[in-house]
Scaffold this active site. Structure first.
Site, PDB file in Angstrom:
ATOM      1  N   HIS A  17      15.729 -17.458  -9.853  1.00 17.13           N
ATOM      2  CA  HIS A  17      15.634 -18.702 -10.648  1.00 17.13           C
ATOM      3  C   HIS A  17      14.236 -19.305 -10.470  1.00 17.13           C
ATOM      4  O   HIS A  17      13.952 -19.961  -9.476  1.00 17.13           O
ATOM      5  CB  HIS A  17      16.696 -19.701 -10.198  1.00 17.13           C
ATOM      6  CG  HIS A  17      16.798 -20.909 -11.087  1.00 17.13           C
ATOM      7  ND1 HIS A  17      17.982 -21.353 -11.618  1.00 17.13           N
ATOM      8  CD2 HIS A  17      15.851 -21.778 -11.544  1.00 17.13           C
ATOM      9  CE1 HIS A  17      17.770 -22.424 -12.348  1.00 17.13           C
ATOM     10  NE2 HIS A  17      16.480 -22.708 -12.320  1.00 17.13           N
ATOM     11  N   HIS A  19      10.756 -21.250 -12.523  1.00  9.05           N
ATOM     12  CA  HIS A  19      10.053 -21.850 -13.673  1.00  9.05           C
ATOM     13  C   HIS A  19       8.570 -21.571 -13.489  1.00  9.05           C
ATOM     14  O   HIS A  19       7.981 -22.001 -12.490  1.00  9.05           O
ATOM     15  CB  HIS A  19      10.267 -23.368 -13.715  1.00  9.05           C
ATOM     16  CG  HIS A  19      11.706 -23.743 -13.854  1.00  9.05           C
ATOM     17  ND1 HIS A  19      12.298 -23.979 -15.079  1.00  9.05           N
ATOM     18  CD2 HIS A  19      12.678 -23.920 -12.929  1.00  9.05           C
ATOM     19  CE1 HIS A  19      13.577 -24.290 -14.890  1.00  9.05           C
ATOM     20  NE2 HIS A  19      13.829 -24.257 -13.594  1.00  9.05           N
ATOM     21  N   LYS A 103      20.536 -18.675 -20.785  1.00 10.94           N
ATOM     22  CA  LYS A 103      20.662 -19.904 -19.979  1.00 10.94           C
ATOM     23  C   LYS A 103      21.290 -21.023 -20.792  1.00 10.94           C
ATOM     24  O   LYS A 103      20.852 -21.324 -21.909  1.00 10.94           O
ATOM     25  CB  LYS A 103      19.267 -20.316 -19.505  1.00 10.94           C
ATOM     26  CG  LYS A 103      19.221 -21.615 -18.706  1.00 10.94           C
ATOM     27  CD  LYS A 103      19.574 -21.413 -17.244  1.00 10.94           C
ATOM     28  CE  LYS A 103      19.783 -22.730 -16.521  1.00 10.94           C
ATOM     29  NZ  LYS A 103      18.704 -23.140 -15.666  1.00 10.94           N
ATOM     30  N   HIS A 140      23.160 -24.495 -15.997  1.00 11.16           N
ATOM     31  CA  HIS A 140      22.793 -25.747 -15.324  1.00 11.16           C
ATOM     32  C   HIS A 140      24.064 -26.586 -15.344  1.00 11.16           C
ATOM     33  O   HIS A 140      24.409 -27.186 -16.365  1.00 11.16           O
ATOM     34  CB  HIS A 140      21.637 -26.452 -16.047  1.00 11.16           C
ATOM     35  CG  HIS A 140      21.211 -27.698 -15.322  1.00 11.16           C
ATOM     36  ND1 HIS A 140      20.042 -27.799 -14.627  1.00 11.16           N
ATOM     37  CD2 HIS A 140      21.850 -28.884 -15.140  1.00 11.16           C
ATOM     38  CE1 HIS A 140      19.962 -28.981 -14.044  1.00 11.16           C
ATOM     39  NE2 HIS A 140      21.043 -29.669 -14.354  1.00 11.16           N
ATOM     40  N   HIS A 178      21.604 -23.238  -8.862  1.00 13.60           N
ATOM     41  CA  HIS A 178      21.207 -24.280  -7.897  1.00 13.60           C
ATOM     42  C   HIS A 178      22.344 -25.225  -7.512  1.00 13.60           C
ATOM     43  O   HIS A 178      22.277 -26.431  -7.754  1.00 13.60           O
ATOM     44  CB  HIS A 178      19.994 -25.075  -8.393  1.00 13.60           C
ATOM     45  CG  HIS A 178      19.988 -25.435  -9.861  1.00 13.60           C
ATOM     46  ND1 HIS A 178      21.022 -26.101 -10.469  1.00 13.60           N
ATOM     47  CD2 HIS A 178      19.057 -25.207 -10.816  1.00 13.60           C
ATOM     48  CE1 HIS A 178      20.715 -26.269 -11.736  1.00 13.60           C
ATOM     49  NE2 HIS A 178      19.536 -25.744 -11.980  1.00 13.60           N
TER      50      HIS A 178
HETATM   51  O1  DOR Z   1      14.495 -30.134 -10.854  1.00 12.26           O
HETATM   52  C1  DOR Z   1      14.555 -29.390 -11.820  1.00 12.26           C
HETATM   53  N1  DOR Z   1      13.437 -28.992 -12.471  1.00 12.26           N
HETATM   54  N2  DOR Z   1      15.748 -28.988 -12.262  1.00 12.26           N
HETATM   55  C2  DOR Z   1      15.894 -28.296 -13.379  1.00 12.26           C
HETATM   56  O2  DOR Z   1      16.989 -28.002 -13.749  1.00 12.26           O
HETATM   57  C3  DOR Z   1      14.713 -27.971 -14.225  1.00 12.26           C
HETATM   58  C4  DOR Z   1      13.490 -27.971 -13.453  1.00 12.26           C
HETATM   59  C5  DOR Z   1      12.242 -28.006 -14.319  1.00 12.26           C
HETATM   60  O3  DOR Z   1      12.179 -27.272 -15.307  1.00 12.26           O
HETATM   61  O4  DOR Z   1      11.334 -28.767 -13.989  1.00 12.26           O
HETATM   62 ZN    ZN Z   2      15.705 -24.523 -12.805  1.00 14.20          ZN
END
Ligand code: DOR
Ligand code: ZN
Length: 349
Positions: A17, A19, A103, A140, A178
């Protein structure tokens, strides 16, 4: 008895997971994931979300082109579900191994989720297709009704949305992403199903909601799902220490520019890629559970996703490691989780 290992070699982990964002941020952050992980499941919530195959292919190319040549890294792409996702496109992407999963962001649940799903009943035909082809659904898992207390949104989601969803699609492979609560841990354990697993982040293992308000309000500890009570943190720790195969590594590393973290409406997300694996080993050691480190980091995820475990290994050593203070991005910066702090474990070079 406490474990006194000084060195531990495990199969190279995958971060299920991540980003990575795009452009300049992508170029600056990607190497931290590449250093510790062989593969990563890439979240699709860009400003312009990855909602189809052609966007996924070009994003994958941008990721690969941004990676430092020293690292052999494989991004595993996901598709951002909307009401207009075309099932056939998911099917083609999945069979060609471009998409590893799709997702589900409930609309307005988190960063860049407004194009997400407003009503899960509107995507029944999409979920039917995913169940049929064995394509995992990554969730999520938080209710978005603003009347529900932010600390309860995950538990309510399980009851109101996840349980009915699993009844309707009993063979749909699901990762509850998460997780942060006792309710989620118990739900996953109770069902003990090959169709249901969960990821756990380093920050939800290391912190609880008190940390967010210690010495003032700490915007850098704001993430979603929000940090919970110490009690839930301890349940998460016990979940990984139990060696249960339904839990695996997903760091949810989520870089944001400093100006957005400290804004009036600060963005949610913790950039932990420079230290995530070292945080996990620290917790496993503390829990006397180093024997389960490899399965959590390197085996349970691939088994769930039905991909081979990696062939390479990495070695972690008991040696102080100082986490960098910031990454400059133009005139702004990204501040990592535990910036400037020293951990007791590092990567053997
Ligand atoms: O804290 C988070 N940041 N939770 C998420 O679900 C997305 C992520 C983000 O893309 O910044
Ligand atoms: Zn995330």
């Amino acid at each position: 008895m406490t474990e006194t290992k000084k060195r531990i070699t495990i199969i190279k982990p995958d971060d299920c997971h991540v980003h990575l964002r795009d452009s300049e941020i992508l170029k600056k952050v990607i190497k931290y994931t590449g250093k510790f992980y062989k593969r990563a499941v890439i979240m699709p919530n860009l400003d312009d979300p990855i909602t189809n195959l052609s966007k996924a292919i070009s994003y994958r190319d941008r990721i690969l082109n941004s990676m430092h040549p020293n690292y052999i890294f494989q991004p595993l792409m996901t598709c951002y579900l909307t009401h207009s996702t075309i099932p056939k496109e998911l099917e083609i992407g999945f069979s060609k191994k471009i998409f590893i999963a799709a997702k589900l962001y409930p609309s307005y649940s988190t960063t860049n989720s407004k194009e997400g799903v407003k009503n899960i009943n509107f995507i029944t035909h999409i979920l039917e297709c995913m169940e049929k082809i064995g394509m995992p659904l990554l969730i999520h898992g938080e209710e978005t009704d603003q009347n529900i207390d932010i600390y309860d949104r995950e538990a309510v989601f399980i009851e109101n949305t996840l349980e009915p969803l699993r009844k309707k699609f009993p063979k749909l492979k699901i990762v509850l992403e998460h997780i942060t609560t006792k309710e989620s841990v118990e739900y996953v354990k109770k069902h003990n199903s090959k169709y249901l697993s969960a990821t756990i982040t380093p920050h939800h293992l290391i912190l609880n909601r008190n940390h967010m308000f210690s010495k003032g309000i700490q915007p850098y500890l704001y993430c979603l799902p929000i940090l919970k009570k110490n009690f839930h943190q301890q349940v998460l720790r016990e979940a990984i220490a139990s060696g249960d195969k339904h839990f695996f590594l997903g760091s949810d590393t989520a870089p944001h520019l400093h100006k957005n973290k400290i804004n009036f409406f600060g963005h949610a997300g913790i950039f932990n890629a420079p230290s995530s694996l070292l945080c996990y080993v620290t917790i496993f050691e503390k829990m006397n559970a180093l024997k389960h480190l490899q399965s959590f980091c390197s085996e349970n995820g691939p088994k769930f996703y039905n991909i081979p475990v990696n062939q390479e290994t990495i070695t972690l050593v008991k040696k102080p490691y100082k986490i960098l203070k910031k990454i400059s991005i133009g005139k702004d910066m990204i501040i990592p989780f535990l910036a400037g702090k020293t951990l007791n474990w590092s990567l053997e070079t």
